[in-house]
Design a protein around this motif. Sequence first.
Motif, PDB file in Angstrom:
ATOM      1  N   PRO A 148       0.808  -1.220   0.000  1.00 10.78           N
ATOM      2  CA  PRO A 148       0.000   0.000   0.000  1.00 10.78           C
ATOM      3  C   PRO A 148       0.838   1.266   0.000  1.00 10.78           C
ATOM      4  CG  PRO A 148      -0.885  -1.601   1.556  1.00 10.78           C
ATOM      5  CD  PRO A 148       0.439  -2.138   1.084  1.00 10.78           C
ATOM      6  N   GLU A 149       2.092   1.164   0.527  1.00 12.59           N
ATOM      7  CA  GLU A 149       2.969   2.342   0.580  1.00 12.59           C
ATOM      8  C   GLU A 149       3.613   2.646  -0.768  1.00 12.59           C
ATOM      9  OE1 GLU A 149       3.942  -0.301   4.235  1.00 12.59           O
ATOM     10  OE2 GLU A 149       3.304  -0.522   2.145  1.00 12.59           O
ATOM     11  N   GLY A 150       3.664   1.650  -1.667  1.00 14.46           N
ATOM     12  CA  GLY A 150       4.307   1.859  -2.959  1.00 14.46           C
ATOM     13  C   GLY A 150       5.295   0.753  -3.291  1.00 14.46           C
ATOM     14  N   LEU A 151       6.284   1.099  -4.111  1.00 19.28           N
ATOM     15  CA  LEU A 151       7.361   0.182  -4.473  1.00 19.28           C
ATOM     16  C   LEU A 151       8.370   0.159  -3.329  1.00 19.28           C
ATOM     17  CD1 LEU A 151       9.026  -1.555  -6.481  1.00 19.28           C
ATOM     18  CD2 LEU A 151       9.874   0.588  -7.469  1.00 19.28           C
ATOM     19  N   LEU A 152       8.483  -0.986  -2.660  1.00 19.01           N
ATOM     20  CA  LEU A 152       9.312  -1.094  -1.466  1.00 19.01           C
ATOM     21  C   LEU A 152      10.700  -1.644  -1.756  1.00 19.01           C
ATOM     22  CD1 LEU A 152       6.624  -2.513   0.996  1.00 19.01           C
ATOM     23  CD2 LEU A 152       7.284  -0.134   0.638  1.00 19.01           C
ATOM     24  N   TRP A 153      10.821  -2.411  -2.848  1.00 15.87           N
ATOM     25  CA  TRP A 153      12.092  -3.085  -3.113  1.00 15.87           C
ATOM     26  C   TRP A 153      12.103  -3.581  -4.537  1.00 15.87           C
ATOM     27  CZ3 TRP A 153      12.787  -8.871  -2.106  1.00 15.87           C
ATOM     28  CH2 TRP A 153      14.107  -9.276  -2.345  1.00 15.87           C
ATOM     29  N   LYS A 154      13.246  -3.443  -5.190  1.00 13.13           N
ATOM     30  CA  LYS A 154      13.468  -4.031  -6.508  1.00 13.13           C
ATOM     31  C   LYS A 154      14.792  -4.768  -6.494  1.00 13.13           C
ATOM     32  CE  LYS A 154      15.122  -1.741 -10.190  1.00 13.13           C
ATOM     33  NZ  LYS A 154      15.184  -0.853 -11.382  1.00 13.13           N
ATOM     34  N   HIS A 155      14.781  -6.012  -6.961  1.00 15.41           N
ATOM     35  CA  HIS A 155      16.004  -6.812  -7.031  1.00 15.41           C
ATOM     36  C   HIS A 155      16.123  -7.455  -8.395  1.00 15.41           C
ATOM     37  CE1 HIS A 155      19.066  -9.799  -6.443  1.00 15.41           C
ATOM     38  NE2 HIS A 155      18.204 -10.795  -6.546  1.00 15.41           N
ATOM     39  N   ARG A 156      17.278  -7.259  -9.044  1.00 14.21           N
ATOM     40  CA  ARG A 156      17.568  -7.891 -10.320  1.00 14.21           C
ATOM     41  C   ARG A 156      18.398  -9.150 -10.077  1.00 14.21           C
ATOM     42  NH1 ARG A 156      19.341  -2.567 -13.934  1.00 14.21           N
ATOM     43  NH2 ARG A 156      17.198  -1.860 -14.414  1.00 14.21           N
ATOM     44  N   LYS A 157      18.018 -10.234 -10.731  1.00 16.14           N
ATOM     45  CA  LYS A 157      18.703 -11.510 -10.559  1.00 16.14           C
ATOM     46  C   LYS A 157      20.195 -11.348 -10.791  1.00 16.14           C
ATOM     47  CE  LYS A 157      17.990 -16.380 -11.783  1.00 16.14           C
ATOM     48  NZ  LYS A 157      17.190 -17.292 -12.638  1.00 16.14           N
ATOM     49  N   LEU A 158      20.978 -11.806  -9.821  1.00  9.58           N
ATOM     50  CA  LEU A 158      22.426 -11.595  -9.859  1.00  9.58           C
ATOM     51  C   LEU A 158      23.075 -12.241 -11.077  1.00  9.58           C
ATOM     52  CD1 LEU A 158      23.226 -12.304  -6.118  1.00  9.58           C
ATOM     53  CD2 LEU A 158      23.372 -10.087  -7.252  1.00  9.58           C
ATOM     54  N   MET A 159      22.687 -13.468 -11.361  1.00  6.63           N
ATOM     55  CA  MET A 159      23.325 -14.220 -12.438  1.00  6.63           C
ATOM     56  C   MET A 159      22.289 -15.031 -13.187  1.00  6.63           C
ATOM     57  SD  MET A 159      25.854 -14.895 -14.253  1.00  6.63           S
ATOM     58  CE  MET A 159      26.966 -13.841 -13.307  1.00  6.63           C
ATOM     59  N   PRO A 160      21.857 -14.560 -14.355  1.00  6.44           N
ATOM     60  CA  PRO A 160      20.926 -15.364 -15.151  1.00  6.44           C
ATOM     61  C   PRO A 160      21.510 -16.757 -15.390  1.00  6.44           C
ATOM     62  CG  PRO A 160      21.157 -13.161 -16.072  1.00  6.44           C
ATOM     63  CD  PRO A 160      22.203 -13.296 -15.012  1.00  6.44           C
ATOM     64  N   THR A 161      20.649 -17.758 -15.361  1.00  3.00           N
ATOM     65  CA  THR A 161      21.077 -19.148 -15.434  1.00  3.00           C
ATOM     66  C   THR A 161      21.117 -19.643 -16.878  1.00  3.00           C
ATOM     67  OG1 THR A 161      20.089 -19.572 -13.270  1.00  3.00           O
ATOM     68  CG2 THR A 161      20.525 -21.490 -14.664  1.00  3.00           C
ATOM     69  N   MET A 162      22.272 -20.107 -17.312  1.00  2.98           N
ATOM     70  CA  MET A 162      22.432 -20.758 -18.605  1.00  2.98           C
ATOM     71  C   MET A 162      21.761 -19.953 -19.724  1.00  2.98           C
ATOM     72  SD  MET A 162      24.416 -23.287 -17.899  1.00  2.98           S
ATOM     73  CE  MET A 162      24.328 -24.410 -19.289  1.00  2.98           C
ATOM     74  N   HIS A 163      20.695 -20.503 -20.325  1.00  2.00           N
ATOM     75  CA  HIS A 163      20.046 -19.873 -21.476  1.00  2.00           C
ATOM     76  C   HIS A 163      19.474 -18.497 -21.144  1.00  2.00           C
ATOM     77  CE1 HIS A 163      16.856 -21.810 -19.199  1.00  2.00           C
ATOM     78  NE2 HIS A 163      16.058 -20.874 -19.695  1.00  2.00           N
ATOM     79  N   GLU A 164      19.183 -18.224 -19.851  1.00  2.00           N
ATOM     80  CA  GLU A 164      18.637 -16.918 -19.480  1.00  2.00           C
ATOM     81  C   GLU A 164      19.597 -15.782 -19.836  1.00  2.00           C
ATOM     82  OE1 GLU A 164      16.481 -18.810 -15.523  1.00  2.00           O
ATOM     83  OE2 GLU A 164      17.792 -17.075 -15.333  1.00  2.00           O
ATOM     84  N   ARG A 165      20.892 -16.096 -19.918  1.00  2.00           N
ATOM     85  CA  ARG A 165      21.877 -15.064 -20.240  1.00  2.00           C
ATOM     86  C   ARG A 165      21.720 -14.555 -21.668  1.00  2.00           C
ATOM     87  NH1 ARG A 165      26.867 -18.424 -17.388  1.00  2.00           N
ATOM     88  NH2 ARG A 165      25.644 -18.946 -15.555  1.00  2.00           N
ATOM     89  N   LEU A 166      20.963 -15.277 -22.481  1.00  2.00           N
ATOM     90  CA  LEU A 166      20.672 -14.825 -23.835  1.00  2.00           C
ATOM     91  C   LEU A 166      19.579 -13.762 -23.845  1.00  2.00           C
ATOM     92  CD1 LEU A 166      20.563 -18.369 -25.468  1.00  2.00           C
ATOM     93  CD2 LEU A 166      22.503 -16.777 -25.455  1.00  2.00           C
ATOM     94  N   PHE A 167      18.906 -13.582 -22.692  1.00  2.00           N
ATOM     95  CA  PHE A 167      17.787 -12.647 -22.599  1.00  2.00           C
ATOM     96  C   PHE A 167      18.002 -11.549 -21.563  1.00  2.00           C
ATOM     97  CE2 PHE A 167      16.089 -16.440 -24.467  1.00  2.00           C
ATOM     98  CZ  PHE A 167      15.131 -15.989 -25.383  1.00  2.00           C
ATOM     99  N   HIS A 168      18.685 -11.873 -20.468  1.00  2.00           N
ATOM    100  CA  HIS A 168      18.736 -10.965 -19.321  1.00  2.00           C
ATOM    101  C   HIS A 168      20.157 -10.543 -18.981  1.00  2.00           C
ATOM    102  CE1 HIS A 168      14.858 -13.205 -18.055  1.00  2.00           C
ATOM    103  NE2 HIS A 168      14.532 -12.085 -18.680  1.00  2.00           N
ATOM    104  N   GLY A 169      20.288  -9.270 -18.612  1.00  2.00           N
ATOM    105  CA  GLY A 169      21.544  -8.782 -18.089  1.00  2.00           C
ATOM    106  C   GLY A 169      21.738  -9.235 -16.650  1.00  2.00           C
ATOM    107  N   VAL A 170      22.964  -9.084 -16.138  1.00  2.00           N
ATOM    108  CA  VAL A 170      23.253  -9.483 -14.763  1.00  2.00           C
ATOM    109  C   VAL A 170      22.840  -8.387 -13.786  1.00  2.00           C
ATOM    110  CG1 VAL A 170      25.158 -10.993 -15.447  1.00  2.00           C
ATOM    111  CG2 VAL A 170      25.622  -8.603 -14.868  1.00  2.00           C
ATOM    112  N   GLY A 171      22.459  -8.797 -12.594  1.00  2.00           N
ATOM    113  CA  GLY A 171      22.096  -7.846 -11.564  1.00  2.00           C
ATOM    114  C   GLY A 171      23.303  -7.438 -10.749  1.00  2.00           C
ATOM    115  N   TYR A 172      23.044  -6.786  -9.612  1.00  2.00           N
ATOM    116  CA  TYR A 172      24.143  -6.316  -8.767  1.00  2.00           C
ATOM    117  C   TYR A 172      23.759  -6.495  -7.310  1.00  2.00           C
ATOM    118  CZ  TYR A 172      21.060  -2.252  -9.308  1.00  2.00           C
ATOM    119  OH  TYR A 172      19.959  -1.439  -9.391  1.00  2.00           O
ATOM    120  N   GLY A 173      24.754  -6.797  -6.501  1.00  2.00           N
ATOM    121  CA  GLY A 173      24.505  -7.219  -5.135  1.00  2.00           C
ATOM    122  C   GLY A 173      23.977  -6.155  -4.199  1.00  2.00           C
TER     123      GLY A 173
END
Length: 302
Positions: free
Chosen positions: A124-149
């Motif tokens: 209800p307060e809004g966007l509280l947290w956003k997390h990008r996946k640190l390391m896309p797995t195998m084939h996912e690396r063809l679609f997604h960039g890496v996140g950050y810790g």
Amino acid sequence: MSASVVRIAAIQATPVILDAEATVSKALHLLGEAAGEGVKLAVFPETFIPLYPSGAWAHAAVLFGGFDQMWSRLWANSVDVPGPHIDLFIKACAEHGIYCVLGVNERESARPGSLYNTMVLLGPEGLLWKHRKLMPTMHERLFHGVGYGQDLNVIETPIGRVGGLICWENRMPLARYEIYRQGVQIWAAPTADDDDGWISTMSHIAIESGAFVVSAPQYIPRSAFPDDFPVQLPDDGKALGRGGAAIFEPVQGRAIAGPLYDQEGIVTADVDLGRCMTAKRLFDVVGHYSREDVLRAPLGGT
């Protein structure tokens, strides 16, 4: 229910494939349905909007040709965070008095290009947290960039301390440890993994973290794909994600709801957050059982 008891849910659903508007509409309906059942935290699957790039068909993207249409449609139906789709969920959370962990393909319309496998915590307060996946797995690396810790966070909410990781990030001990250190009580695990080993992983994390774990997998039957899906699919007729939504308790790692397979559904459990303290008395991985002093310096360090 006492003040420390919270009803939580894993929402196992099928997206309207490559259609962000329709998938958002479906997700909002499901969120309202969960709230109507008294749920205070609902967790959706990994990259629910608008589709998870499954290894069953996405591995062919390693070829330079043939995926331009797929990429364009995936980008066009991905989500800006923050953005108008996220605003709809925040409004729904406020209307229903509910919190939501949502998995999306995230884009940056202000700088078109890469996509990210992202989970967000909304309330209800809004966007509280956003997390990008640190390391896309195998084939996912063809679609997604890496996140950050730097976005590995646990968020204090009126329903408890919420954190978690995406799919096989849950296999990464150092990432898990960072979440443990922040005192997580409800662990959200959006995923596309439907193997039996995943259930064991979730059970272990519940014990190790001393938290309730909500595993929300994909359910993707072959029939869900539109006729104009731009990539060839396997012709074996099997589902491309059979689900397995479940909720685990922290003392023994037992599944207290689910796993649910081969259908859509909402798996719910009433969880007493006081059990987290019981678990920590027995085993506190960042407290009396931590022994960080045995860790060696990083490779190349002194």
